[in-house]
Write an enzyme that holds these catalytic residues in place. Sequence first.
Site, PDB file in Angstrom:
ATOM      1  N   HIS A 203     -24.251   7.207  -8.863  1.00 45.38           N
ATOM      2  CA  HIS A 203     -23.126   6.643  -8.114  1.00 45.38           C
ATOM      3  C   HIS A 203     -23.555   6.374  -6.678  1.00 45.38           C
ATOM      4  CE1 HIS A 203     -18.943   5.776  -7.339  1.00 45.38           C
ATOM      5  NE2 HIS A 203     -18.855   6.713  -6.413  1.00 45.38           N
ATOM      6  N   ASP A 220     -15.931   6.175  -0.932  1.00 49.33           N
ATOM      7  CA  ASP A 220     -16.337   6.480  -2.303  1.00 49.33           C
ATOM      8  C   ASP A 220     -15.346   5.783  -3.220  1.00 49.33           C
ATOM      9  OD1 ASP A 220     -16.938   7.492  -4.781  1.00 49.33           O
ATOM     10  OD2 ASP A 220     -16.684   9.593  -4.255  1.00 49.33           O
ATOM     11  N   CYS A 282     -19.732   0.573  -8.397  1.00 50.61           N
ATOM     12  CA  CYS A 282     -19.683   1.308  -7.132  1.00 50.61           C
ATOM     13  C   CYS A 282     -20.442   0.577  -6.030  1.00 50.61           C
ATOM     14  CB  CYS A 282     -20.226   2.722  -7.308  1.00 50.61           C
ATOM     15  SG  CYS A 282     -21.857   2.812  -8.097  1.00 50.61           S
TER      16      CYS A 282
END
Length: 339
Positions: A203, A220, A282
Site C-alpha cells: 500500500h 491514506d 492507492c
Amino acid sequence: MEPIHNPPPQTCSYSRPSTTYTSFKDASCGTKVTRIIIALFLIVISCGLILCAYTFRDLLDADYSAQEGPQQATKLLQQLDKVLTGPPLPIWDNEHLFQFSCLMQNKHRRVLPIDICNPLTKFNFLEYICNCLMTKQSVNVNETDMCELFCPPTCTPENYRRLLCTSSVFPFVMWHDPSADTQEAMLTKMDQTMSSGRVGNSHWVLVIVDIEHRCVTFFDSFYNYIASPQQMREQLEGLAASLGAIYPKEGGADSDQEELLSPFQVRIGSTVKVQSPGEFTCGAWCCQFLAWYLENPDFDLEEKVPTNPSERRALLADFISTTEQAMSRYSSLSWPTTD
C-alpha cells in the site's frame, strides 16, 4: 454295487443389490436429517474454499457492519455491483508517482519531485524527511558543498540544488506491507513484491511537507491501513516539532523565541476510506490528493470525493485518463530541469 450319482455342480449367482432412490419428500425422517447435515457440511466446505481463494488484502478491504439495516445493505450491494463493472483501473506504482510529481513540478514549480530511489517506510520516514529538509536549509544558505550533496541517480547535483532552492512543497510516498515488522523485513517484502509483479498487501500513503504553510499533511486512501489517524498524528507531531526548529517563523528581534520555533501544523487528510474494496488504486489516489492540495492546501477531502462508490470510481478513472499521457514525457525517470 450301486452306481454313484454325483450331484450336479453348483453355480454361484451374484445378485446386484437393488438401490432405491427416494425423493426428499418421501424419505424417512432419519434420511432427511442425514441429507440436511450433508448439505450443510458441503456449504461450509464451499465457503471455506472461497475464503481461501481471497487474498489477505481482499479480506482487509471488505467492509462488514452489523448495524446496517436491510435496505442499506441492499444499497451497498447495488453500489458494489456498479463498482465492479467496467475495466479495472490501472495500478500506479513508484514510477507513476515520480512521473506525476514531475508533472506537478512543471505546473506549480514549487514542488520537489518524489525521490523513488530511497524507499520510505514507517520505520525510516521521519528521519529521512528531516534530513531532506535540513539539506534544503543548508543549500539555501550555501553551507553544503556540491560534492557533499546527495542527489538521485537520474538528476545532476547542480539541477538538484536548484530544485531544492526553489521548492517549498515536499511530497513523500511511503510503502507499507502489514506482514513486515522491521525495516529490513519491509525492504525484503518490497523486493519480493516487485519480483512477483503482484500487489499483494502492499500500500502507498502520502506525506506532504509545506514550508510556506508550515504544515505536515498525511493521506491514506484506506485512512487507517498503517495506523489509526490518532497514532499517525502522534508520530507526525514529533516531525512537526523538528521542522519548526529547522524552519523557524520570521520575526523581529523582540519576537518570542518559543513562538518562532513553534511546530508545524499536523493535518490528517483522510478520515474516511476513499479507495474501493478490490481495487489497487492507492497510488493514483495519492496523486489525486496531491493535485487537489496544490490547488488549495485547505481543501476538504470529503467535499471532493463522492460517497457513491461508482461515482468515486468514475472520478478517479477520469483523473487517470487525463494525466497519463502528460506524465509519459517523464517515462525516462529523468528529473525535470529548472529554467
